[in-house]
Design a protein around this motif. Sequence first.
Motif, PDB file in Angstrom:
ATOM      1  N   ASN A   1       0.739  -1.191   0.276  1.00  0.00           N
ATOM      2  CA  ASN A   1      -0.094  -0.074  -0.005  1.00  0.00           C
ATOM      3  C   ASN A   1       0.836   1.209   0.043  1.00  0.00           C
ATOM      4  OD1 ASN A   1       1.048   0.046   2.711  1.00  0.00           O
ATOM      5  ND2 ASN A   1      -0.821  -0.097   3.808  1.00  0.00           N
ATOM      6  N   GLY A   2       2.117   1.113  -0.209  1.00  0.00           N
ATOM      7  CA  GLY A   2       3.128   2.422  -0.435  1.00  0.00           C
ATOM      8  C   GLY A   2       3.608   2.712   1.094  1.00  0.00           C
ATOM      9  N   ASP A   3       3.317   2.035   1.968  1.00  0.00           N
ATOM     10  CA  ASP A   3       4.006   2.661   3.356  1.00  0.00           C
ATOM     11  C   ASP A   3       5.685   2.068   3.163  1.00  0.00           C
ATOM     12  OD1 ASP A   3       1.777   3.639   4.229  1.00  0.00           O
ATOM     13  OD2 ASP A   3       1.122   1.990   5.589  1.00  0.00           O
ATOM     14  N   VAL A   4       6.438   2.478   4.087  1.00  0.00           N
ATOM     15  CA  VAL A   4       7.681   2.086   4.258  1.00  0.00           C
ATOM     16  C   VAL A   4       8.087   1.040   5.183  1.00  0.00           C
ATOM     17  CG1 VAL A   4      10.281   2.922   4.517  1.00  0.00           C
ATOM     18  CG2 VAL A   4       8.516   4.688   3.943  1.00  0.00           C
ATOM     19  N   ALA A   5       8.390   0.080   4.642  1.00  0.00           N
ATOM     20  CA  ALA A   5       8.646  -1.435   5.195  1.00  0.00           C
ATOM     21  C   ALA A   5       9.985  -1.338   5.939  1.00  0.00           C
ATOM     22  CB  ALA A   5       8.661  -2.595   4.208  1.00  0.00           C
ATOM     23  N   ARG A   6      10.998  -0.524   5.359  1.00  0.00           N
ATOM     24  CA  ARG A   6      12.371  -0.606   6.082  1.00  0.00           C
ATOM     25  C   ARG A   6      12.884   0.374   4.941  1.00  0.00           C
ATOM     26  NH1 ARG A   6      16.200  -5.573   4.387  1.00  0.00           N
ATOM     27  NH2 ARG A   6      15.183  -6.353   2.491  1.00  0.00           N
ATOM     28  N   ILE A   7      14.231   0.796   5.614  1.00  0.00           N
ATOM     29  CA  ILE A   7      15.314   1.494   5.107  1.00  0.00           C
ATOM     30  C   ILE A   7      16.462   0.523   4.895  1.00  0.00           C
ATOM     31  CG2 ILE A   7      17.017   3.191   5.017  1.00  0.00           C
ATOM     32  CD1 ILE A   7      15.317   5.057   6.798  1.00  0.00           C
ATOM     33  N   LEU A   8      16.722   0.069   3.578  1.00  0.00           N
ATOM     34  CA  LEU A   8      17.702  -0.914   3.280  1.00  0.00           C
ATOM     35  C   LEU A   8      19.449  -0.257   4.172  1.00  0.00           C
ATOM     36  CD1 LEU A   8      17.280  -2.074  -0.266  1.00  0.00           C
ATOM     37  CD2 LEU A   8      16.208  -2.659   1.724  1.00  0.00           C
ATOM     38  N   ASP A   9      20.091  -1.283   4.460  1.00  0.00           N
ATOM     39  CA  ASP A   9      21.213  -1.001   5.146  1.00  0.00           C
ATOM     40  C   ASP A   9      22.129  -0.078   4.115  1.00  0.00           C
ATOM     41  OD1 ASP A   9      20.516  -2.634   7.399  1.00  0.00           O
ATOM     42  OD2 ASP A   9      21.526  -4.271   6.674  1.00  0.00           O
ATOM     43  N   ARG A  10      22.713   0.748   4.641  1.00  0.00           N
ATOM     44  CA  ARG A  10      23.611   1.751   4.000  1.00  0.00           C
ATOM     45  C   ARG A  10      25.129   1.195   3.644  1.00  0.00           C
ATOM     46  NH1 ARG A  10      21.790   6.502   7.908  1.00  0.00           N
ATOM     47  NH2 ARG A  10      19.827   7.162   6.767  1.00  0.00           N
ATOM     48  N   ARG A  11      25.692   1.256   2.325  1.00  0.00           N
ATOM     49  CA  ARG A  11      26.990   0.835   2.123  1.00  0.00           C
ATOM     50  C   ARG A  11      27.905   2.066   2.902  1.00  0.00           C
ATOM     51  NH1 ARG A  11      27.973   2.248  -3.013  1.00  0.00           N
ATOM     52  NH2 ARG A  11      26.018   2.921  -3.555  1.00  0.00           N
ATOM     53  N   ASN A  12      27.309   2.973   3.035  1.00  0.00           N
ATOM     54  CA  ASN A  12      28.024   4.150   3.621  1.00  0.00           C
ATOM     55  C   ASN A  12      27.204   5.307   4.021  1.00  0.00           C
ATOM     56  OD1 ASN A  12      28.257   5.869   1.253  1.00  0.00           O
ATOM     57  ND2 ASN A  12      29.715   4.501   0.539  1.00  0.00           N
ATOM     58  N   ALA A  13      27.545   6.198   4.986  1.00  0.00           N
ATOM     59  CA  ALA A  13      26.852   7.269   5.109  1.00  0.00           C
ATOM     60  C   ALA A  13      27.880   8.555   5.344  1.00  0.00           C
ATOM     61  CB  ALA A  13      26.085   7.202   6.223  1.00  0.00           C
ATOM     62  N   ILE A  14      27.692   9.568   4.870  1.00  0.00           N
ATOM     63  CA  ILE A  14      28.557  10.769   5.215  1.00  0.00           C
ATOM     64  C   ILE A  14      27.729  11.574   6.245  1.00  0.00           C
ATOM     65  CG2 ILE A  14      29.194  12.922   4.373  1.00  0.00           C
ATOM     66  CD1 ILE A  14      29.368  11.612   1.286  1.00  0.00           C
ATOM     67  N   THR A  15      28.596  11.688   7.254  1.00  0.00           N
ATOM     68  CA  THR A  15      27.906  12.210   8.823  1.00  0.00           C
ATOM     69  C   THR A  15      28.820  13.297   9.192  1.00  0.00           C
ATOM     70  OG1 THR A  15      28.804  10.631  10.302  1.00  0.00           O
ATOM     71  CG2 THR A  15      26.723   9.846   9.179  1.00  0.00           C
ATOM     72  N   ARG A  16      28.093  13.987   9.908  1.00  0.00           N
ATOM     73  CA  ARG A  16      28.972  14.928  10.940  1.00  0.00           C
ATOM     74  C   ARG A  16      28.211  15.306  11.919  1.00  0.00           C
ATOM     75  NH1 ARG A  16      27.452  21.428   9.271  1.00  0.00           N
ATOM     76  NH2 ARG A  16      25.140  21.170   9.153  1.00  0.00           N
ATOM     77  N   LYS A  17      28.962  16.045  12.951  1.00  0.00           N
ATOM     78  CA  LYS A  17      28.140  16.262  14.266  1.00  0.00           C
ATOM     79  C   LYS A  17      27.255  17.524  13.958  1.00  0.00           C
ATOM     80  CE  LYS A  17      28.669  19.175  18.562  1.00  0.00           C
ATOM     81  NZ  LYS A  17      27.860  20.319  17.918  1.00  0.00           N
ATOM     82  N   ALA A  18      26.005  17.007  14.023  1.00  0.00           N
ATOM     83  CA  ALA A  18      24.831  18.135  14.026  1.00  0.00           C
ATOM     84  C   ALA A  18      25.444  19.431  14.566  1.00  0.00           C
ATOM     85  CB  ALA A  18      23.544  17.668  14.300  1.00  0.00           C
ATOM     86  N   ALA A  19      24.761  20.703  14.112  1.00  0.00           N
ATOM     87  CA  ALA A  19      24.937  22.050  14.491  1.00  0.00           C
ATOM     88  C   ALA A  19      24.394  22.099  15.695  1.00  0.00           C
ATOM     89  CB  ALA A  19      24.356  22.784  13.518  1.00  0.00           C
ATOM     90  N   GLY A  20      24.916  22.909  16.659  1.00  0.00           N
ATOM     91  CA  GLY A  20      24.521  23.285  18.112  1.00  0.00           C
ATOM     92  C   GLY A  20      25.184  22.476  19.253  1.00  0.00           C
ATOM     93  N   GLU A  21      24.851  22.633  20.376  1.00  0.00           N
ATOM     94  CA  GLU A  21      25.623  22.227  21.619  1.00  0.00           C
ATOM     95  C   GLU A  21      25.542  20.570  21.723  1.00  0.00           C
ATOM     96  OE1 GLU A  21      24.369  24.497  24.921  1.00  0.00           O
ATOM     97  OE2 GLU A  21      24.863  26.482  24.031  1.00  0.00           O
ATOM     98  N   HIS A  22      24.364  20.167  21.418  1.00  0.00           N
ATOM     99  CA  HIS A  22      24.218  18.820  21.565  1.00  0.00           C
ATOM    100  C   HIS A  22      24.911  17.757  20.539  1.00  0.00           C
ATOM    101  CE1 HIS A  22      21.311  19.815  24.814  1.00  0.00           C
ATOM    102  NE2 HIS A  22      20.681  20.512  23.706  1.00  0.00           N
ATOM    103  N   VAL A  23      25.509  16.773  21.207  1.00  0.00           N
ATOM    104  CA  VAL A  23      26.341  15.917  20.036  1.00  0.00           C
ATOM    105  C   VAL A  23      25.474  14.746  19.704  1.00  0.00           C
ATOM    106  CG1 VAL A  23      28.474  14.445  19.964  1.00  0.00           C
ATOM    107  CG2 VAL A  23      28.558  16.584  21.361  1.00  0.00           C
ATOM    108  N   HIS A  24      25.245  14.800  18.429  1.00  0.00           N
ATOM    109  CA  HIS A  24      24.540  13.687  17.733  1.00  0.00           C
ATOM    110  C   HIS A  24      24.847  13.777  16.269  1.00  0.00           C
ATOM    111  CE1 HIS A  24      21.404  16.703  17.062  1.00  0.00           C
ATOM    112  NE2 HIS A  24      21.091  15.944  15.931  1.00  0.00           N
TER     113      HIS A  24
END
Length: 350
Positions: A77-100
Amino acid sequence: MAAGAAAQVSAATLEALGWTAAEAAQGASTAAVVRVFAVHRSDVEVRGLQGSRRIDRATAGGLDGVAVGDWLELTGNGDVARILDRRNAITRKAAGEHVHRQVLSANVDRLLIVTSCNQEFSQRRLERYLVLACDCDVTPEIVLTKADLADDVAPYVAQAAGLLAGVPVHAIDARNADQVGALVASLRLGETLALIGSSGVGKSTLGNALGAPNLETGAIRKLDDKGRHTTTVREMFPLPSGALLIDNPGIRELQLTDCERGIARVFADVLSLAERCQFLDCQHGAEPGCAVRAAIEDGRLPERRLESLQDLQSEQARNAEILEAKRQRARDIGHKYRKLNWSKRAKRGQ
């Protein structure tokens, strides 16, 4: 969108959308998978064998943490069953004081690190981008834009090339098709590239030169060569070459978390010298027998390299400490709730 690119999208195979053996190995139905081309506040734009569509984030579910470049498996019906595992992901610390971690893009083959031949050029900033790419297992390339504005591009090229052996460096005027031609010729069908760099360095101009449709460009301030954000949404575009290009908003500050592998590769020269120091805990200051300090003094190692490494290591340690404190708070809260549930069950005689 250019006519050639539109034709490619309408008749797209999964391989043309970036599908690889890594995704195929996850057992998803190819008829039900789509790739994320843009993430908006209220919906997500995706493309698959059935063409393009938008998925409402409020009603579909399963889209927490989704990023441009992700592959989704949909239900009937078009809902999201899952996000496939990523081969890689370009990430950084999000802006702001909190670390994630903030995921900038996923399943990327080549990261085009863009800077310009003016005051914006910074070896230390380029090192951070290289650490990010190496830690995420993405192939980095450095693109020096606005080469036409520099009296001599050779010093910029030399400084960029000296940061990590084997990384290609392109010095171009992105408005000159002949100068961009070699980069365009290297693009492959289904290959995913991502542009990253500060505002005003010419990412959108470069994207347009590679064939992305009508990315907005902007002027820079003459005082410090800094620009304003012209790209405000992360979005992926099909190129006439058959490659896919992710255009990221400009990054004014790139803070990294958990990038030890990237640091080890980009600063292998400094770390190799550190292994020869007389003391294991050498701080490379006034300690006797410091191989790093000796290399700086005789000119084999620029002191800037040591300072850049130490800054990144301090940042990593600080962010790791904050992340561990957050995890401990989460564990403490979970333990508290479990004890509360046990107490309630005991009172009910369960």
